[in-house]
Design a protein around this motif. Sequence first.
Motif, PDB file in Angstrom:
ATOM      1  N   GLU A   1       7.817  -3.651  -4.071  1.00  0.00           N
ATOM      2  CA  GLU A   1       8.433  -2.424  -4.583  1.00  0.00           C
ATOM      3  C   GLU A   1       7.503  -1.216  -4.475  1.00  0.00           C
ATOM      4  O   GLU A   1       7.959  -0.074  -4.593  1.00  0.00           O
ATOM      5  CB  GLU A   1       8.846  -2.627  -6.038  1.00  0.00           C
ATOM      6  N   ARG A   2       6.210  -1.464  -4.212  1.00  0.00           N
ATOM      7  CA  ARG A   2       5.243  -0.366  -4.103  1.00  0.00           C
ATOM      8  C   ARG A   2       4.853  -0.067  -2.655  1.00  0.00           C
ATOM      9  O   ARG A   2       3.939   0.714  -2.417  1.00  0.00           O
ATOM     10  CB  ARG A   2       3.970  -0.685  -4.898  1.00  0.00           C
ATOM     11  N   LEU A   3       5.527  -0.681  -1.714  1.00  0.00           N
ATOM     12  CA  LEU A   3       5.115  -0.538  -0.318  1.00  0.00           C
ATOM     13  C   LEU A   3       5.942   0.470   0.481  1.00  0.00           C
ATOM     14  O   LEU A   3       5.606   0.766   1.623  1.00  0.00           O
ATOM     15  CB  LEU A   3       5.162  -1.903   0.378  1.00  0.00           C
ATOM     16  N   MET A   4       7.007   0.999  -0.098  1.00  0.00           N
ATOM     17  CA  MET A   4       7.778   2.023   0.564  1.00  0.00           C
ATOM     18  C   MET A   4       8.185   3.115  -0.429  1.00  0.00           C
ATOM     19  O   MET A   4       8.445   2.828  -1.600  1.00  0.00           O
ATOM     20  CB  MET A   4       9.048   1.453   1.226  1.00  0.00           C
ATOM     21  N   VAL A   5       8.237   4.334   0.062  1.00  0.00           N
ATOM     22  CA  VAL A   5       8.721   5.464  -0.730  1.00  0.00           C
ATOM     23  C   VAL A   5       9.866   6.124   0.038  1.00  0.00           C
ATOM     24  O   VAL A   5      10.061   5.892   1.233  1.00  0.00           O
ATOM     25  CB  VAL A   5       7.595   6.488  -0.995  1.00  0.00           C
ATOM     26  N   GLY A   6      10.592   6.958  -0.668  1.00  0.00           N
ATOM     27  CA  GLY A   6      11.699   7.647  -0.030  1.00  0.00           C
ATOM     28  C   GLY A   6      12.051   8.930  -0.741  1.00  0.00           C
ATOM     29  O   GLY A   6      11.669   9.141  -1.901  1.00  0.00           O
ATOM     30  N   ALA A   7      12.793   9.784  -0.047  1.00  0.00           N
ATOM     31  CA  ALA A   7      13.222  11.063  -0.634  1.00  0.00           C
ATOM     32  C   ALA A   7      14.359  11.635   0.199  1.00  0.00           C
ATOM     33  O   ALA A   7      14.511  11.321   1.387  1.00  0.00           O
ATOM     34  CB  ALA A   7      12.075  12.062  -0.712  1.00  0.00           C
TER      35      ALA A   7
END
Length: 264
Positions: free
Chosen positions: A253-259
């Motif tokens: 859950e900490r290996l990708m970010v988004g916006a």
Amino acid sequence: MAEQIDAFDVNTPSIARAYDAVLGGKDNYQADRAVADHLRATLPQIGELAWLNRAVLGRGVRYLAEEAGIRQFLDLGAGLPTMENTHQVAQSVDPAARVVYVDIDPIVLAHGRALLATNDNTRVVTADLRDSSTVLELAEVREMIDFSEPVAIMLVGMLHHLHDDEDPAGIVKAYLDAVPSGSYVFITHFCDSGDEARELEKTFLTFLGTGRFRTTDELSEFFAGLEMVEPGLVYLPRWRPDRIVRDKLTLPERLMVGAIARKP
């Protein structure tokens, strides 16, 4: 970077097919499954990471269609069909919503045509998203997308497969320059969140040849001059969740970010 990319080497892994293998799909070859095996050896929960990205795609498209009122979607580097594809989510809000999928892998075109044979508002094209001028002039794109009206530019799980010298920020800007005010860009990306992320990056680069884990400062450059949609650039489970999210996130859950951000 030509419009027609008719052949592919089954002995060379592709991004779309390697992800399909990670997700447990059947549209892949031994070379793709070998990459998936190496990724699992580094991160046994790699499948969870892939599904987190697919889940946020659904939430993001639903926001764009329901709340932002977007009716045109250009999905770049779309990959193979899985759950809650862009057209399914957008057209559940408005059946007239128009979607164009773009991917360099010809197998995506083959499966997409079968899936969309009776869908008049969706197209699949084989092209290299890095060549924005060619993509934007494709007949199928021009047929479906009215560039005088707002468009959602989607780069979900894609920009981390562009190397720094390919100027991913410049590619984002090129697509945004082609769409009017009120358009949106939707990006998810691998995040350099610690040692585990860097180990996974090494595996991607060694066995797939792509897969950059960038810092949030680097990723913020993709949204320069845009209006960020709340909650901004965050880990995927925290982007407008549809269920309770734990305070302490797991490693996947900490290996990708988004916006998502709006062009003013």
